[in-house]
Design an enzyme around this catalytic site. Sequence first.
Site, mmCIF file in Angstrom:
data_model
loop_
_atom_site.group_PDB
_atom_site.id
_atom_site.type_symbol
_atom_site.label_atom_id
_atom_site.label_comp_id
_atom_site.label_asym_id
_atom_site.label_seq_id
_atom_site.Cartn_x
_atom_site.Cartn_y
_atom_site.Cartn_z
ATOM 1 N N VAL A 2 -0.268 -6.114 1.210
ATOM 2 C CA VAL A 2 0.410 -4.816 1.163
ATOM 3 C C VAL A 2 1.756 -4.903 1.869
ATOM 4 O O VAL A 2 2.770 -4.392 1.383
ATOM 5 C CB VAL A 2 -0.446 -3.698 1.787
ATOM 6 C CG1 VAL A 2 0.180 -2.335 1.505
ATOM 7 C CG2 VAL A 2 -1.871 -3.729 1.259
ATOM 8 N N ASP A 3 1.784 -5.576 3.009
ATOM 9 C CA ASP A 3 3.049 -5.776 3.715
ATOM 10 C C ASP A 3 4.025 -6.589 2.865
ATOM 11 O O ASP A 3 5.217 -6.272 2.784
ATOM 12 C CB ASP A 3 2.810 -6.498 5.043
ATOM 13 C CG ASP A 3 2.296 -5.571 6.126
ATOM 14 O OD1 ASP A 3 2.537 -4.357 6.033
ATOM 15 O OD2 ASP A 3 1.660 -6.061 7.075
#
Length: 393
Positions: A169-170
């Site tokens: 996600v990052d």
Amino acid sequence: MGPLFGYKILDLSRVLAGPWASQIFADLGAEVIKIERPGKGDDTRSWGPPFVEENGLSAYFCATNRGKKSVTIDMGRPEGRVLVKRLAEKADVVLENFKFGGLAKLGLGPEDLLKVNPRLVYCSITGFGQTGPYRARAGYDFLMQGMGGLMSVTGEPEGQPMKAGVAVVDVFTGLYASNAVMAALLERERSGQGQHIDLALFDVQIAAMANQVSSYLVSGEQPPRLGNAHPSIVPYQVFPTKDGHIILAIGNDDQFARFVTLAGAPELSRDERFATNPARVQHRDVLVPLLETLLAARTTKDWTETLEAFGIPGGPINEFADIDADPQVRARGIFKDLAPGLRGVANPMRFSRSVVQDDRPPPMLGADTSEVLASVLALSADDLATLRRDKVI
């Protein structure tokens, strides 16, 4: 010369999502000024082991900060905030991932900095965005993988929901941020104006669910967890071999017919239960055990070479040492030396003319403070000495 040469990025972000975006800018030739806390720096400087033996940098920090300049400024002090605001006046982009409203309280929010630099592209990365009932909540990659649906479709059917082995996600958010910033810079060429970009980890995770969330929106049904299997394609999963495992990724009926013929079971492609992909998906519980028996008869190397020779998608599950020795990896120069004792991963963008500057090492804490403040803000040696004495930098 990189395609972003001449652009100045003021990077107020830490950890992974923001630094991933700013590392892309650095690779593409922009000057990236990373603002860090005096004495401590980015949290990831201490996230280890492992650490680079020659200079003590953590492997985590090295993964996402190459090619940047490190400037230490205490933004908790008024003098430090003045320095950051002055740097923002000279910058094309400000990138930050503080909690919602965190920089606004310091007078460094988007409204504040766009007043002093109307051409500024100000990109905020938060857990849940600048609006909505969750906006004040902190955001963490693991939490987003759960709340954003990824873990609901990841893992074995009877096991626990599982996260990915990387903070995807990052990383995805960093990629979206870099795209959004470059789009805003292009738009600025027409309008002459900067703008504020609002990026949320939560939004990105949901967007990155791709075909899985689309399947829900079309059918109204939750896609199941299938381990390494694919919800819409069969066979498209991991299979045991005689000495390990192999991925079989058959995408059409012709590939399936060729595979089962090679495997010694051509009758499977004529069976109406398996002749088409929709039929194979419907009857996967019958087909997969039959294929497991066929694949278990030969080694992974044997299967990999055979599948490649006949144009059938498949391959091994490599560990990093296998990747390091792979001839394709070596031919493409994917691993490269950055500094004594430090190797890094090349930026995957390849241009026909422009140069990607992905071979510059990450900075030591505060290594560029004097140079940047003197060259960008025209501070004198006496000014710098005062700031150091007062522990502002």
